[in-house]
Design a protein around this motif. Structure first.
Motif, PDB file in Angstrom:
ATOM      1  N   ASN A 254       0.840  -1.336  -0.168  1.00  0.00           N
ATOM      2  CA  ASN A 254      -0.103  -0.054   0.776  1.00  0.00           C
ATOM      3  C   ASN A 254       1.475   1.151   0.213  1.00  0.00           C
ATOM      4  N   ASP A 255       0.282   2.608   0.132  1.00  0.00           N
ATOM      5  CA  ASP A 255       1.356   3.698  -0.284  1.00  0.00           C
ATOM      6  C   ASP A 255       2.107   3.973   1.028  1.00  0.00           C
ATOM      7  N   ASP A 256       1.850   2.732   2.600  1.00  0.00           N
ATOM      8  CA  ASP A 256       2.372   3.228   3.417  1.00  0.00           C
ATOM      9  C   ASP A 256       3.957   2.759   3.506  1.00  0.00           C
ATOM     10  N   PHE A 257       3.813   1.110   2.314  1.00  0.00           N
ATOM     11  CA  PHE A 257       4.901   0.705   2.153  1.00  0.00           C
ATOM     12  C   PHE A 257       5.961   1.150   1.336  1.00  0.00           C
ATOM     13  N   ALA A 258       5.162   2.065   0.957  1.00  0.00           N
ATOM     14  CA  ALA A 258       6.021   2.873  -0.652  1.00  0.00           C
ATOM     15  C   ALA A 258       6.939   3.507   0.507  1.00  0.00           C
ATOM     16  N   LYS A 259       6.227   4.677   0.553  1.00  0.00           N
ATOM     17  CA  LYS A 259       7.083   5.415   1.624  1.00  0.00           C
ATOM     18  C   LYS A 259       8.150   4.336   3.118  1.00  0.00           C
TER      19      LYS A 259
END
Length: 472
Positions: A254-259
């Protein structure tokens, strides 16, 4: 004349050279050798250095006197012979035979390869377009997930592979008023439930399966009578409290993983696009390298190349040296240690890599010929730019002071010739690929005498490799 020379061309650009030494020269060398021996050894009946020639021959033998000078004389005569006959050896010659009556040297001389290039400006070679697919992106994402995977608290019942923090107390009740035996008394004990490597006593792990955090359980387990445990044949009561359950899990995509992967990624799609761009760049570089080899191999196939066997042997030597250096860089004690570990000897390994060595050597030969025909010109600005690429520059585009001495070495002598060779090779490869793609190729840029010969005819790839091997 003190010697005569006859030559006979052999296949594969080799020349048989026979040097027959005149008897007068041989007699002179024999008497010099006898005088040397007479001064070195005491001969009965004569003062040192005073024994006559025929006595020395009787004492030491004619063959031994020949042995005093035959190698040195052969080298001298060979140098004189190649000048007399205008022979230009490509590499070190090999001595095939020596005959004493009359004194005759037979050598095999490798000659410069003869290369008749195909019309490379008209040559066309198909190019495979670099491609990537989403499965490659998915694999890269999985690698990132593995990198950031870790133990996470879970609310579900315990399962194999989980890490449990437990309080456990186990007692074997005493018999006939004997004291209880404490088997275990642990607090916050970390246990990994491993189906393949179960704990003792048998069944302990399975008793914990299905328990949840905060749950307490009491059970009885025993050790078989033939167990190696000190508790063989006994049973114990176990009281277990599960404090927490953790599973080794990959973070969700998810987006948190990308960050988590990097601060430049705001969303998962940003990360995916970055991966696509990186894979595409790598694929372009790989495809470009493959196309270079494909073009060179096509030119080799279409050209007429006659070369001495030493060309391939030199390339094999170079590859063995490169492998030796790489192995030492990773802590292996050279190529011989590697070959012993893999139950090979040097000759076996050389034969194993001979096909690759042959390809590389032939590519180098056609590149060398293209460089000669095109007469490329390299100027100082190109050399300086290559040095900057090699050593790096600061914000102002200047070579770092710590590398200044090395930069000076690269601007002259062997360092400069190495860079010239690289630049000439790059120009030749660029021209060949442009022609193979059907692009317009400019006419030859250099002309005879246009500039310093060192700047237009530096060591070509094959020559550079051969001289490096000779120096080694």
């Amino acid at each position: 004349m003190s010697f005569t020379v006859t030559t006979e061309p052999h296949e594969n650009r080799q020349l048989a050279v026979t040097i027959k030494v005149g008897q007068e020269r041989v007699e002179k060398e024999l008497r010099k050798a006898a005088a040397k021996v007479a001064n070195q050894y005491k001969i009965p009946g004569f003062r040192k250095g005073k024994a006559p020639y025929h006595i020395i021959v009787q004492q030491f033998g004619l063959a031994n006197l020949y042995g005093e000078f035959i190698d040195d004389l052969g080298q001298v005569l060979f140098r004189e012979a190649i000048v007399q006959e205008n022979i230009e050896p490509y590499a070190q010659s090999s001595l095939e035979d020596i005959q004493l009556e009359p004194l005759t040297y037979k050598l095999l001389v490798p000659l410069e390869p003869e290369i008749k290039l195909a019309d490379y400006r008209a040559m066309r070679v198909e190019e495979d377009a670099p491609e990537i697919d989403e499965s490659q992106v998915d694999r890269r994402l999985e690698q990132y997930q593995d990198e950031f995977a870790g133990w996470q608290n879970v609310e579900r019942p315990a399962d194999f592979g989980d890490l449990l923090a437990v309080d456990v107390k186990s007692i074997i009740p005493g018999v006939d008023n004997a004291e209880d035996t404490v088997v275990l008394d642990e607090t916050d004990w970390d246990i990994t439930l491993d189906e393949e490597n179960p704990m003792e006593p048998a069944g302990f792990d399975r008793q914990l399966l299905g328990m949840t955090a905060g749950e307490t359980k009491e059970f009885v387990l025993g050790w078989p009578a033939d167990s190696q445990s000190i508790y063989a044949g006994k049973e114990a009561t176990f009281n277990v409290v599960v404090k927490s359950i953790q599973a080794h899990e990959k973070p969700p995509l998810n987006d948190d993983f990308a960050k988590l992967v990097g601060p430049d990624y705001e969303t998962l799609e940003d990360l995916k696009q970055s991966i696509r761009d990186s894979l595409a760049e790598g694929e372009r570089n790989r495809a470009e390298s493959q196309y270079t080899n494909k073009v060179l191999d096509a030119l080799v196939e279409a050209s007429e190349i006659d070369f001495p066997p030493v060309v391939i042997e030199d390339q094999l030597d170079s590859m063995m040296q490169d492998m030796d250096q790489r192995l030492r860089q990773i802590g292996i004690d050279g190529v011989d240690a590697f070959l012993r570990h893999t139950n090979q000897d040097r000759e076996q390994y050389r034969e194993q890599i001979r096909p690759d060595a042959t390809k590389i050597a032939l590519r180098n030969l056609v590149l060398s010929e293209v460089i000669k025909q095109e007469n490329f010109v390299i100027d100082d600005s190109e050399i300086e730019e290559r040095i900057k690429q090699m050593l790096g520059v600061d914000k102002e585009g200047t070579i770092n002071e710590s590398n200044a001495a090395l930069a000076d070495l690269l601007r002259q002598g062997a360092g400069r010739n190495m860079i010239l060779s690289q630049l000439l090779t790059d120009k030749a490869v660029t021209l060949l690929k442009a022609a193979a793609r059907g692009q317009e190729v400019p006419a030859t840029t250099g002309t005879d005498g246009a500039s310093d010969p060192k700047e237009t005819a530096a060591e070509t790839p094959a020559e550079e490799s051969r001289e490096a091997d000779s120096a080694a």
